[in-house]
Design a protein around this motif. Structure first.
Motif, short mmCIF file in Angstrom:
data_model
loop_
_atom_site.label_atom_id
_atom_site.label_comp_id
_atom_site.label_asym_id
_atom_site.label_seq_id
_atom_site.Cartn_x
_atom_site.Cartn_y
_atom_site.Cartn_z
N GLU A 118 1.96 57.72 34.25
CA GLU A 118 1.56 56.49 33.53
C GLU A 118 0.13 56.42 34.26
O GLU A 118 -0.69 55.26 33.82
CB GLU A 118 2.36 55.29 33.97
N GLU B 271 8.83 46.39 40.33
CA GLU B 271 8.12 46.26 38.93
C GLU B 271 8.77 44.92 38.53
O GLU B 271 9.65 44.16 38.94
CB GLU B 271 8.91 47.45 37.95
N VAL C 243 12.34 50.52 41.39
CA VAL C 243 11.82 49.84 40.29
C VAL C 243 12.64 48.39 40.50
O VAL C 243 11.59 47.34 39.98
CB VAL C 243 12.73 50.46 38.95
N ARG D 183 5.03 57.57 39.04
CA ARG D 183 4.54 56.67 38.04
C ARG D 183 2.82 57.08 38.00
O ARG D 183 2.06 57.05 36.94
CB ARG D 183 4.45 55.27 38.63
N THR E 212 5.51 47.11 34.70
CA THR E 212 5.75 48.31 34.00
C THR E 212 4.67 48.31 32.55
O THR E 212 4.29 47.30 32.24
CB THR E 212 7.25 47.79 32.92
N GLN F 116 8.53 43.10 34.10
CA GLN F 116 8.38 43.52 32.64
C GLN F 116 7.82 42.20 31.98
O GLN F 116 8.33 41.24 32.31
CB GLN F 116 9.81 43.79 32.14
N ARG G 175 14.76 52.99 33.65
CA ARG G 175 13.72 53.25 33.96
C ARG G 175 13.56 54.52 34.89
O ARG G 175 12.74 55.34 34.80
CB ARG G 175 13.19 52.13 34.44
N VAL H 14 13.11 43.18 36.52
CA VAL H 14 13.74 44.10 35.84
C VAL H 14 15.36 44.08 36.14
O VAL H 14 15.77 43.79 37.39
CB VAL H 14 13.46 45.45 36.37
#
Length: 427
Positions: free
Chosen positions: A401, A286, A282, A397, A426, A288, A310, A302
């Protein structure tokens, strides 16, 4: 002559002389009319599926041999779509890189890790070997050159002659080597995570590109590993304190607390370790959005605590499966590493037996061979386990997602909504 709509030389699907049953609409192509001018009409694929037996006339339509088992049907050049999906063969997920873009199976995660090592050997093996070789060389130079008196002492008298300053320098050196090894391992983990992300998308990756992509995350990765280690240390200290207090009050109470607290501590440690296993991926991959209402707007990295939350959220509901994959991956890496170390140990033993005392540097050669074996096993473990961890993150993920849709959009193998700023952002 009346035009029946049947091309010359081809019989009607209903047979000559048979009329259309009353109350039924004429057969049409359920996939839309893809025929050009003068192209013969195909069997009806619309609301009524084709019969698996013979047609009304007892024979298959002329020029069509029926469906092809194990492949695409021969009628119409493609498979029918009854109820929105293919009737005989599931649509193949795109695979631009090391894994298909869909939720991964248990074996596909392990296979993807090995495939990543195979496709990017310069990073996965070459870079890891270079870093670990430097650490091993520094370790041997420090232990057997700078502090040779400690390792060559053969009696208590020689050990007592070693000065306190030497012991203090030895302790500081061991601490420094541990810290350097920690930083190097974290750095390799970040670079391998970036490499796996490129591998999933089927993109090329060089050492320089991977280093530039992972370097900004190094401090946060160090902070993450330090925070997790500190949490475990505090938990163990509290458990020991509780058990010690129980023994102080009563022996039976102490034994009971030792059993209960021990089992509870192991369970909590396994759950927490599994739930936070994806935090490093993450942090590295990732971003945000600064404004949650604008997911495609300006992005930020992040934070460490947010990465832990997360990871906890991604693994939630899949803890046993994630634990199983990580355990099997560690077992595979341990077995392979043991085989490598055993091979080098036998080689070192053979060198020692074959050379004997005739060569004064036999011990040094034996240590070098053992060090090479330890180096090879550690490189394999770091590369393989880091790749597995990154692929478990990708799979989580995809399952929670629909990340596979976004990745397919980015690689140009699928169509859909507009991709976000980064495919790993994200959602």
């Amino acid at each position: 002559m009346t035009d029946t709509g049947t091309p010359p030389g081809e019989q009607s699907g209903a047979g000559e002389g048979l009329s259309q049953p009353s109350g039924q609409p004429p057969a049409t192509s359920g996939w839309g009319d893809r025929r050009g001018p003068g192209t013969p009409s195909s069997a009806g694929w619309g609301t009524t599926p084709p019969s698996w037996g013979a047609g009304p006339s007892g024979d298959a339509p002329s020029g069509a041999g029926g469906p092809v088992w194990g492949g695409r049907p021969a009628w119409g050049g493609g498979g029918p779509s009854w109820g929105g999906g293919p009737a005989w063969e599931a649509a193949q997920a795109p695979k631009p890189g090391v894994v298909p873009l869909r939720p991964l199976g248990f074996g596909e995660v392990l296979d993807g890790a090995f495939t990543t090592v195979q496709r990017y050997p310069k990073i996965m093996l070459g870079l890891s070997t270079a870093v670990m070789a430097i650490l091993t060389a520094v370790y041997f130079a420090t232990m057997f050159v700078a502090f040779a008196d400690i390792f060559t002492a053969t009696s208590d008298t020689e050990i007592t002659r070693i000065s306190d300053a030497t012991w203090a320098g030895f302790a500081v050196s061991v601490l420094a080597l541990t810290l350097v090894s920690w930083v190097a391992t974290v750095m390799l983990t970040g670079m391998i995570t970036v490499t796996v992300s490129r591998g999933v998308l089927g993109q090329p990756a060089s050492v320089g590109e991977v280093w530039r992509a992972s370097r900004p995350h190094l401090l946060r990765l160090l902070g993450l590993t330090f925070l997790i280690a500190a949490a475990y240390t505090v938990g163990i200290a509290v458990a020991i304190l509780v058990v010690g207090l129980g023994f102080y009050l009563n022996l039976a109470v102490g034994v009971l607390l030792a059993i209960v607290v021990g089992i509870g501590a192991v369970f909590v440690g396994i759950v927490v370790g599994t739930r936070t296993a994806l935090a490093s991926a993450v942090l590295v991959l990732e971003t945000q959005p600064l404004d949650p209402a604008l997911p495609s707007g300006e992005q930020r990295r992040v934070p460490v605590v947010a990465a832990l939350r997360r990871s906890w959220h991604l693994v939630k509901g899949r803890t046993p499966r994630t634990l199983g994959i990580l355990v099997v991956a560690n077992l595979v890496a341990s077995v392979v590493s043991s085989v490598i170390q055993t091979a080098f140990t036998l080689l070192a033993t053979g060198i020692g037996v074959g050379v004997g005392d005739s060569f004064g540097g036999t011990e040094a050669v034996t240590l070098v061979v053992l060090g090479i074996g330890a180096l090879a096993s550690s490189v394999l473990q770091i590369a393989f386990l880091s790749a597995v961890n990154a692929l478990v993150y990708v799979d989580a993920r995809m399952r929670s997602e629909g990340l596979d849709i976004t990745l397919a959009q980015v690689t140009g193998t699928g169509a859909g909504i507009e991709a976000p700023v980064s495919p790993w952002a994200t959602r």
